[in-house]
Design an enzyme around this catalytic site. Structure first.
Site, mmCIF file in Angstrom:
data_model
loop_
_atom_site.group_PDB
_atom_site.id
_atom_site.type_symbol
_atom_site.label_atom_id
_atom_site.label_comp_id
_atom_site.label_asym_id
_atom_site.label_seq_id
_atom_site.Cartn_x
_atom_site.Cartn_y
_atom_site.Cartn_z
ATOM 1 N N PHE A 75 0.879 -1.183 0.000
ATOM 2 C CA PHE A 75 0.000 0.000 0.000
ATOM 3 C C PHE A 75 0.906 1.218 0.000
ATOM 4 C CE2 PHE A 75 -1.519 3.768 2.028
ATOM 5 C CZ PHE A 75 -2.838 3.898 1.636
ATOM 6 N N GLU A 76 0.698 2.109 -0.923
ATOM 7 C CA GLU A 76 1.329 3.420 -0.805
ATOM 8 C C GLU A 76 0.565 4.407 -1.682
ATOM 9 O OE1 GLU A 76 5.185 2.453 -3.758
ATOM 10 O OE2 GLU A 76 5.515 2.700 -1.621
#
Ligand SMILES: Nc1nc2c(ncn2[C@@H]2O[C@H](COP(=O)(O)OP(=O)(O)OP(=O)(O)O)[C@@H](O)[C@H]2O)c(=O)[nH]1
Ligand SMILES: [Mg+2]
Length: 432
Positions: free
Chosen positions: A319-320
């Site tokens: 996740f980013e």
């Protein structure tokens, strides 16, 4: 006499009424259920003849074609379906609302941003699950685009299914071979020996070539792909992830308005066997390019001894949400170049998570990195579930707070809070 003939008349009347009732019952139009059940048992679906479909002119052959279109038999492709709308005819008297009628777009201007997924064709059903969650919890109201990248061409099923799920525009790109292959300076024999050694030591993905190409691509190339050139922000989504809470504002807008360049929801310690010399390369970069090191950097997040050694803390990069212009900056390109020349993507098994994290920790000021407490997320095996019941109820979360990883001993998030002097949410101590 009068009494006797009266009795006869009553008998006659009774007999006539009984015969009339028997006749009425035997010729009644009440349907018999026996026949359709027998047809179903014989494998034929029986349509209700009294329903509105009775007036529909579709032949049995057309219904068969529709049924075939939904079966997986290769000889009966969906384009055999007649041009009439099969789903409407299967749902009597209902005109379905369009997605935008059910869930109108949120007000406000959109940021120049896109979702980005690297995937193989075989990832289709796992990425479909992720997309559905991102759409349901956020994007159906914001309609951001989605870029898909692959080292091979995407097949029709991948494109068809993902296009139907994404509310924004979808873009499909192939990765240039020079971004997904061994660079010229890599000694192939040495790299092969490393893979064999890691295989024997059972290091996860240690013997995989493609995993190494993937990590190198995510570290140094995805943001250079032509499909991403016109975007400013990205949100990375991997297969089989979950979102547990509504995202009731635009995180891209938050990033832009608050000058954030990188963000995370989970952090942890890296598996040391995969990065024995990564910090040596990072230190080489610090020495060679002091001009790129941010004044208010996050060194204490990365090192417990002022930069001598790496403590293995990293933001979990599956996740980013981040700024593409930062990744395309000279500072980041020089950082990646230094690492890439040292060969650790192949001679060890450097992951893109510690690479992005060390870059963010050194090149960005502390207030440019953001922790999204309100984006509840799962990627096997870790969960970020917001601390604080009020937040979870307000955002209609369905995660179990006991699964929250943030304050556990193997998470680095507590360190991030301390370093940035952010007050920890009430109740965090109960989850340690
Ligand atoms: N096109 C392509 N994509 C890949 C390949 N290997 C991995 N990916 C993608 O790269 C991302 C990371 O790969 P994952 O297999 O999820 O790696 P991981 O998250 O470290 O490990 P998991 O625990 O298996 O999820 C995912 O989006 C994958 O779909 C590959 O060989 N080709
Ligand atoms: Mg993954």
């Amino acid at each position: 006499m009068a009494a006797g003939s009266g009795r006869i008349v009553r008998y006659l009347l009774f007999a006539i009424i009984t015969i009339a009732i028997l006749y009425f019952v035997s010729t009644s139009s009440i349907p018999s259920y026996a026949q359709p059940l027998a047809e179903q048992a014989a494998g034929k679906f029986s349509w209700d003849k009294t329903s509105p479909q009775a007036n529909n002119e579709k032949s049995q052959a057309e219904y068969d074609a529709i049924a075939d279109a939904f079966s997986s038999k290769p000889s009966q492709a969906p384009n055999n379906v007649p041009s009439t709308q099969p789903l409407a005819s299967l749902t009597p008297n209902i005109t379905p609302l369009t997605p935008s009628e059910l869930s109108p777009p949120a007000p406000g201007e959109r940021v120049n941003a896109t979702f980005i997924t690297l995937a193989r064709n075989s990832d289709i059903w796992e990425i479909a699950r992720s997309i559905r969650q991102v759409e349901d919890r956020f994007n159906r109201n914001y309609n951001y685009d989605w870029v898909f990248l692959n080292d091979k061409p995407f097949d029709d099923t991948f494109k068809k299914v993902t296009t139907s799920l994404v509310s924004g525009k979808t873009h499909y790109g192939e990765i240039p071979v020079e971004h997904w292959s061994f660079p010229s300076w890599i000694d192939q024999k040495k790299a092969e020996a490393v893979r064999e050694d890691m295989r024997r030591r059972k290091i996860i993905y240690g013997d995989s070539i493609s995993y190494r190409h993937m990590c190198r691509f995510e570290s140094g190339f995805f943001f250079r792909h032509p499909l991403l050139q016109n975007f400013e922000y990205y949100w990375r989504v991997e297969p089989s992830v979950e979102l547990f809470c509504d995202v009731h504002y635009d995180p891209f807008r938050y990033m832009k308005d608050n000058n954030k360049k990188y963000s995370f929801v989970l952090s942890l310690y890296e598996y040391v066997e995969t990065i024995p010399t990564l910090w040596d390369s990072a230190k080489k970069f610090i020495k060679a390019h002091p001009e790129h090191i941010a004044k208010d950097n996050s060194m204490p997040f990365l090192s417990d001894d002022g930069g001598e050694t790496y403590n293995k803390c990293h933001f979990w990069s599956n996740f980013e949400i981040g700024n593409l212009d930062w990744l395309r900056s000279q500072a980041y390109l020089d950082f990646f170049e230094t690492l890439d020349k040292d060969g650790g993507f192949f001679y060890e098994r450097w992951g893109d998570a510690p690479v992005h994290s060390i870059a963010a920790g050194l090149l960005l000021n502390r207030d440019e990195i953001h922790f999204f407490n309100d984006i509840a997320y799962y990627h096997i095996p870790f969960t970020h579930c917001p601390t604080g019941e009020d937040v979870r109820l307000k955002l209609r979360c369905h995660c179990n707070p006991n699964d929250n990883f943030d304050w556990k001993g193997y998470s680095c998030t507590s360190r991030f809070f301390d370093l940035n002097k952010i007050a920890k949410p009430e109740g965090w101590m109960d989850q340690v």
